[in-house]
Motif scaffolding. Structure first.
Motif, PDB file in Angstrom:
ATOM      1  N   VAL A  42       0.846  -1.201   0.000  1.00  0.00           N
ATOM      2  CA  VAL A  42       0.000   0.000   0.000  1.00  0.00           C
ATOM      3  C   VAL A  42       0.882   1.252   0.000  1.00  0.00           C
ATOM      4  O   VAL A  42       0.587   2.237  -0.699  1.00  0.00           O
ATOM      5  CB  VAL A  42      -0.942  -0.005   1.224  1.00  0.00           C
ATOM      6  N   ALA A  43       1.972   1.221   0.760  1.00  0.00           N
ATOM      7  CA  ALA A  43       2.876   2.375   0.802  1.00  0.00           C
ATOM      8  C   ALA A  43       3.473   2.653  -0.580  1.00  0.00           C
ATOM      9  O   ALA A  43       3.641   3.824  -0.959  1.00  0.00           O
ATOM     10  CB  ALA A  43       3.982   2.135   1.823  1.00  0.00           C
ATOM     11  N   VAL A  44       3.793   1.603  -1.322  1.00  0.00           N
ATOM     12  CA  VAL A  44       4.323   1.787  -2.684  1.00  0.00           C
ATOM     13  C   VAL A  44       3.284   2.478  -3.565  1.00  0.00           C
ATOM     14  O   VAL A  44       3.585   3.436  -4.292  1.00  0.00           O
ATOM     15  CB  VAL A  44       4.737   0.429  -3.290  1.00  0.00           C
ATOM     16  N   LEU A  45       2.034   1.994  -3.503  1.00  0.00           N
ATOM     17  CA  LEU A  45       0.976   2.594  -4.326  1.00  0.00           C
ATOM     18  C   LEU A  45       0.698   4.037  -3.914  1.00  0.00           C
ATOM     19  O   LEU A  45       0.463   4.901  -4.769  1.00  0.00           O
ATOM     20  CB  LEU A  45      -0.312   1.762  -4.204  1.00  0.00           C
ATOM     21  N   VAL A  46       0.741   4.310  -2.621  1.00  0.00           N
ATOM     22  CA  VAL A  46       0.470   5.667  -2.143  1.00  0.00           C
ATOM     23  C   VAL A  46       1.557   6.628  -2.600  1.00  0.00           C
ATOM     24  O   VAL A  46       1.271   7.748  -3.051  1.00  0.00           O
ATOM     25  CB  VAL A  46       0.337   5.681  -0.603  1.00  0.00           C
ATOM     26  N   THR A  47       2.810   6.214  -2.493  1.00  0.00           N
ATOM     27  CA  THR A  47       3.891   7.113  -2.929  1.00  0.00           C
ATOM     28  C   THR A  47       3.841   7.353  -4.440  1.00  0.00           C
ATOM     29  O   THR A  47       4.165   8.453  -4.905  1.00  0.00           O
ATOM     30  CB  THR A  47       5.263   6.535  -2.549  1.00  0.00           C
ATOM     31  N   GLU A  48       3.403   6.349  -5.188  1.00  0.00           N
ATOM     32  CA  GLU A  48       3.232   6.558  -6.631  1.00  0.00           C
ATOM     33  C   GLU A  48       2.146   7.588  -6.900  1.00  0.00           C
ATOM     34  O   GLU A  48       2.305   8.481  -7.748  1.00  0.00           O
ATOM     35  CB  GLU A  48       2.884   5.228  -7.315  1.00  0.00           C
ATOM     36  N   ARG A  49       1.034   7.467  -6.174  1.00  0.00           N
ATOM     37  CA  ARG A  49      -0.065   8.421  -6.345  1.00  0.00           C
ATOM     38  C   ARG A  49       0.347   9.812  -5.883  1.00  0.00           C
ATOM     39  O   ARG A  49       0.016  10.827  -6.523  1.00  0.00           O
ATOM     40  CB  ARG A  49      -1.292   7.942  -5.567  1.00  0.00           C
ATOM     41  N   GLN A  50       1.087   9.898  -4.777  1.00  0.00           N
ATOM     42  CA  GLN A  50       1.541  11.197  -4.286  1.00  0.00           C
ATOM     43  C   GLN A  50       2.490  11.862  -5.280  1.00  0.00           C
ATOM     44  O   GLN A  50       2.468  13.092  -5.434  1.00  0.00           O
ATOM     45  CB  GLN A  50       2.226  11.017  -2.928  1.00  0.00           C
ATOM     46  N   THR A  51       3.293  11.062  -5.963  1.00  0.00           N
ATOM     47  CA  THR A  51       4.175  11.624  -6.992  1.00  0.00           C
ATOM     48  C   THR A  51       3.364  12.271  -8.109  1.00  0.00           C
ATOM     49  O   THR A  51       3.679  13.380  -8.569  1.00  0.00           O
ATOM     50  CB  THR A  51       5.088  10.528  -7.567  1.00  0.00           C
ATOM     51  N   GLN A  52       2.302  11.594  -8.522  1.00  0.00           N
ATOM     52  CA  GLN A  52       1.439  12.145  -9.577  1.00  0.00           C
ATOM     53  C   GLN A  52       0.799  13.455  -9.144  1.00  0.00           C
ATOM     54  O   GLN A  52       0.750  14.429  -9.902  1.00  0.00           O
ATOM     55  CB  GLN A  52       0.357  11.125  -9.943  1.00  0.00           C
ATOM     56  N   ILE A  53       0.310  13.485  -7.901  1.00  0.00           N
ATOM     57  CA  ILE A  53      -0.339  14.705  -7.395  1.00  0.00           C
ATOM     58  C   ILE A  53       0.666  15.854  -7.310  1.00  0.00           C
ATOM     59  O   ILE A  53       0.386  16.982  -7.734  1.00  0.00           O
ATOM     60  CB  ILE A  53      -0.979  14.435  -6.015  1.00  0.00           C
ATOM     61  N   LEU A  54       1.845  15.573  -6.769  1.00  0.00           N
ATOM     62  CA  LEU A  54       2.863  16.617  -6.607  1.00  0.00           C
ATOM     63  C   LEU A  54       3.340  17.137  -7.963  1.00  0.00           C
ATOM     64  O   LEU A  54       3.570  18.346  -8.134  1.00  0.00           O
ATOM     65  CB  LEU A  54       4.043  16.081  -5.799  1.00  0.00           C
ATOM     66  N   GLN A  55       3.486  16.245  -8.929  1.00  0.00           N
ATOM     67  CA  GLN A  55       3.905  16.685 -10.261  1.00  0.00           C
ATOM     68  C   GLN A  55       2.834  17.552 -10.916  1.00  0.00           C
ATOM     69  O   GLN A  55       3.155  18.537 -11.591  1.00  0.00           O
ATOM     70  CB  GLN A  55       4.214  15.467 -11.135  1.00  0.00           C
ATOM     71  N   ASP A  56       1.568  17.190 -10.704  1.00  0.00           N
ATOM     72  CA  ASP A  56       0.471  17.998 -11.229  1.00  0.00           C
ATOM     73  C   ASP A  56       0.471  19.384 -10.572  1.00  0.00           C
ATOM     74  O   ASP A  56       0.295  20.417 -11.240  1.00  0.00           O
ATOM     75  CB  ASP A  56      -0.853  17.285 -10.980  1.00  0.00           C
ATOM     76  N   MET A  57       0.678  19.431  -9.265  1.00  0.00           N
ATOM     77  CA  MET A  57       0.746  20.710  -8.552  1.00  0.00           C
ATOM     78  C   MET A  57       1.942  21.534  -9.028  1.00  0.00           C
ATOM     79  O   MET A  57       1.852  22.768  -9.165  1.00  0.00           O
ATOM     80  CB  MET A  57       0.847  20.463  -7.044  1.00  0.00           C
ATOM     81  N   GLN A  58       3.039  20.860  -9.295  1.00  0.00           N
ATOM     82  CA  GLN A  58       4.237  21.561  -9.770  1.00  0.00           C
ATOM     83  C   GLN A  58       3.994  22.217 -11.121  1.00  0.00           C
ATOM     84  O   GLN A  58       4.376  23.387 -11.346  1.00  0.00           O
ATOM     85  CB  GLN A  58       5.395  20.571  -9.859  1.00  0.00           C
ATOM     86  N   GLU A  59       3.335  21.501 -12.032  1.00  0.00           N
ATOM     87  CA  GLU A  59       3.050  22.060 -13.350  1.00  0.00           C
ATOM     88  C   GLU A  59       2.104  23.252 -13.246  1.00  0.00           C
ATOM     89  O   GLU A  59       2.279  24.266 -13.940  1.00  0.00           O
ATOM     90  CB  GLU A  59       2.441  20.973 -14.258  1.00  0.00           C
ATOM     91  N   SER A  60       1.091  23.131 -12.379  1.00  0.00           N
ATOM     92  CA  SER A  60       0.150  24.247 -12.200  1.00  0.00           C
ATOM     93  C   SER A  60       0.858  25.470 -11.638  1.00  0.00           C
ATOM     94  O   SER A  60       0.618  26.614 -12.071  1.00  0.00           O
ATOM     95  CB  SER A  60      -0.994  23.826 -11.270  1.00  0.00           C
ATOM     96  N   GLN A  95       9.276  18.268  -1.596  1.00  0.00           N
ATOM     97  CA  GLN A  95       8.353  17.173  -1.297  1.00  0.00           C
ATOM     98  C   GLN A  95       8.492  16.039  -2.308  1.00  0.00           C
ATOM     99  O   GLN A  95       8.393  14.857  -1.957  1.00  0.00           O
ATOM    100  CB  GLN A  95       6.917  17.696  -1.270  1.00  0.00           C
ATOM    101  N   LEU A  96       8.733  16.395  -3.574  1.00  0.00           N
ATOM    102  CA  LEU A  96       8.938  15.359  -4.591  1.00  0.00           C
ATOM    103  C   LEU A  96      10.190  14.537  -4.295  1.00  0.00           C
ATOM    104  O   LEU A  96      10.201  13.312  -4.451  1.00  0.00           O
ATOM    105  CB  LEU A  96       9.040  15.996  -5.982  1.00  0.00           C
ATOM    106  N   ALA A  97      11.255  15.225  -3.889  1.00  0.00           N
ATOM    107  CA  ALA A  97      12.489  14.519  -3.565  1.00  0.00           C
ATOM    108  C   ALA A  97      12.286  13.577  -2.385  1.00  0.00           C
ATOM    109  O   ALA A  97      12.737  12.418  -2.394  1.00  0.00           O
ATOM    110  CB  ALA A  97      13.599  15.519  -3.269  1.00  0.00           C
TER     111      ALA A  97
END
Length: 482
Positions: A182-200, A235-237
């Motif tokens: 679950v931790a692996v899946l959560v960190t993958e999802r958090q990466t997607q969210i953070l990258q989306d926030m970074q682009e915005s 946060q991404l790092a």
């Protein structure tokens, strides 16, 4: 030979008496100390369906075929599980060694002698002035008919404790594999969210820079956006490091080496609406492996007291000697036999036995205290886990409702932006709010699923899943009835 000393039925009778007496415990009939057991869990009034916890594959409720495969892999290859299997084999070898105490020892000897005196064997004088050879066979049987069965029962309980420890390790590994996955899946999802926030944020920073160049914006606003970009980059790092740590943990748990794992599904595909089981306290305690291990160790110390006290009971010794002696007498060779049989009972009154009995009693009392502590800890851990899991389920429900509203607001904002009713900067600000809610829901899913894994671990869930040789019930571990 031995039949000349004692009849066969008398040996059987003595052995039966020894097994009957030695198989008894010094304290009581093996019933563990009474621990006050609540009828309901204090944390919640749970009316859900009870589950066959030891056999129940609770992780399958998450609807992840990949997780199911990883759990099965860990049950076969996890090093802690393999080590606990080795401990069972050691305990079994110790039990087999104790059982061999029922068999006589066999001594063979032979050689040559040269002397100027006469050797006297039972009823036979053999002069050995010249060199002579001899061979002999000496079976010896020494047994304490109280102590030997008590030692055997003690070794059996130690074996059961190691089996219960093995089931406890399986329970922990299943929960840890689930948590790591679950931790692996959560960190993958958090990466997607953070990258989306970074682009915005990058787009907003570009807009702010453009407005500032035309005198329509302030340096403060631009600096604030750049500050937020720096925070997101950090946060991404950190999230990348967390993701690698989770992957390494998962790979080690399933018996592989560290590295990277490519998941086959996302967090959103997992089922997070899993009700807690309705098993009551007595049901949980009766099938929790660490409680069974504590009880087996308590029984082992009880038999240990019996075995120590049995040192005050005489040991029976049966001996027989068969020899063949070749001698040279008056220039001619001769062959003679010298045989004897003996039976006796030996009683050793060593004052140190009293001290050993006192020490064994103290070990038993310590094991009794430890058993009560384990049961109380099991009850407390399960009640705490139930409370935590139900709280996280409620929180996830509220966060999910907030996410649905945030998602609807994002759609409205996007529609207004396309119609020219909102600026791009305003739309991106609304999108940032949506991302924050999405991140909060993702974090709550992680804490909820970790709480679920901890709950089933505290209940002993899945301890004998895919285990073909053992079963657990009523606080005891037994070989599977085939």
């Amino acid at each position: 030979m031995l039949s000349k000393i004692i009849s066969k039925h008398r040996i059987i009778s003595l052995s039966s008496i020894g097994i009957l007496l030695g198989g008894c415990m010094m304290y009581g009939d093996g019933t563990p100390p009474d621990v006050k057991m609540p009828e309901q869990w204090p944390a919640i009034k749970n009316s859900a369906q009870e589950r066959p916890l030891p056999l129940y594959p609770w992780w399958q409720e998450l609807k992840s075929d990949e997780l199911n495969e990883l759990v099965s892999e860990s049950l076969k290859n996890n090093r802690q599980i393999l080590q606990s299997i080795n401990s069972i084999e050691q305990a079994q070898a110790q039990l087999d060694t104790v059982k061999l105490g029922w068999l006589p020892s066999l001594n063979f000897f032979g050689g040559s002698i040269n002397g100027n005196t006469t050797l006297f064997f039972q009823g036979l004088s053999v002069p050995v002035a010249n060199v002579g050879g001899f061979v002999g066979f000496l079976p010896t049987y020494v047994v304490n008919l109280l102590q030997q069965p008590a030692r055997q029962m003690q070794a059996g309980q130690i074996l059961e404790a190691s089996q219960a420890d093995y089931l406890a390790v399986r329970t922990v590994m299943i929960a840890q594999v689930t948590t790591a996955y679950v931790a692996v899946l959560v960190t993958e999802r958090q990466t997607q969210i953070l990258q989306d926030m970074q682009e915005s944020l990058k787009k907003r920073a570009q807009i702010a820079s453009s407005l500032s160049a035309r005198g329509l914006g302030t340096e403060y606003g631009q600096n604030q956006l750049e500050l937020e970009l720096n925070v997101i980059s950090g946060q991404l790092a950190q999230n990348s490091a967390n993701q690698q740590a989770a992957q390494n943990a998962l790979l080690i748990l399933v018996g592989r080496g560290i590295g990277r794992i490519k998941t086959k599904q996302s967090l959103d595909q997992m089922n997070t609406d899993v009700p807690s089981p309705g098993n009551m306290p007595a049901s949980v305690v009766s099938t929790r492996p660490d409680v069974a291990a504590a009880r087996a160790r308590l029984d082992a110390t009880n038999y240990g007291v019996t075995a120590t006290a049995s040192s005050l009971f005489p040991s029976i010794s049966l001996n027989a000697l068969v020899t063949n002696i070749k001698t040279t007498q008056n220039g001619s060779n001769a062959s003679s036999n010298a045989n004897f049989q003996a039976a006796y009972a030996a009683l050793v009154l060593d004052p140190k036995i009293i001290g050993a009995i006192s020490s064994s009693n103290a070990v038993y009392r310590s094991a009794a205290i430890a058993y009560v502590d384990v049961v109380n800890s099991a009850l407390r851990e399960t009640d705490d886990a139930l409370s935590a899991y139900e709280a996280q389920r409620v929180k996830l429900g509220h966060d999910t409702e907030a996410f649905v509203k945030a998602k609807n607001n994002l759609k409205i904002s996007e529609s207004m932006y396309r119609q020219g009713l909102l600026s791009e900067s305003q739309f991106l600000e609304n999108k940032a709010q949506y991302n924050l809610v999405d991140a909060a829901v993702t974090q709550t899913k992680l804490t909820e699923l970790i709480a679920m894994a901890k709950l089933y671990q505290s209940m002993g869930g899945g301890s004998i899943y895919e285990e073909q040789n053992l079963e657990i019930s009523n606080g005891k571990v037994r070989p599977t009835q085939k």
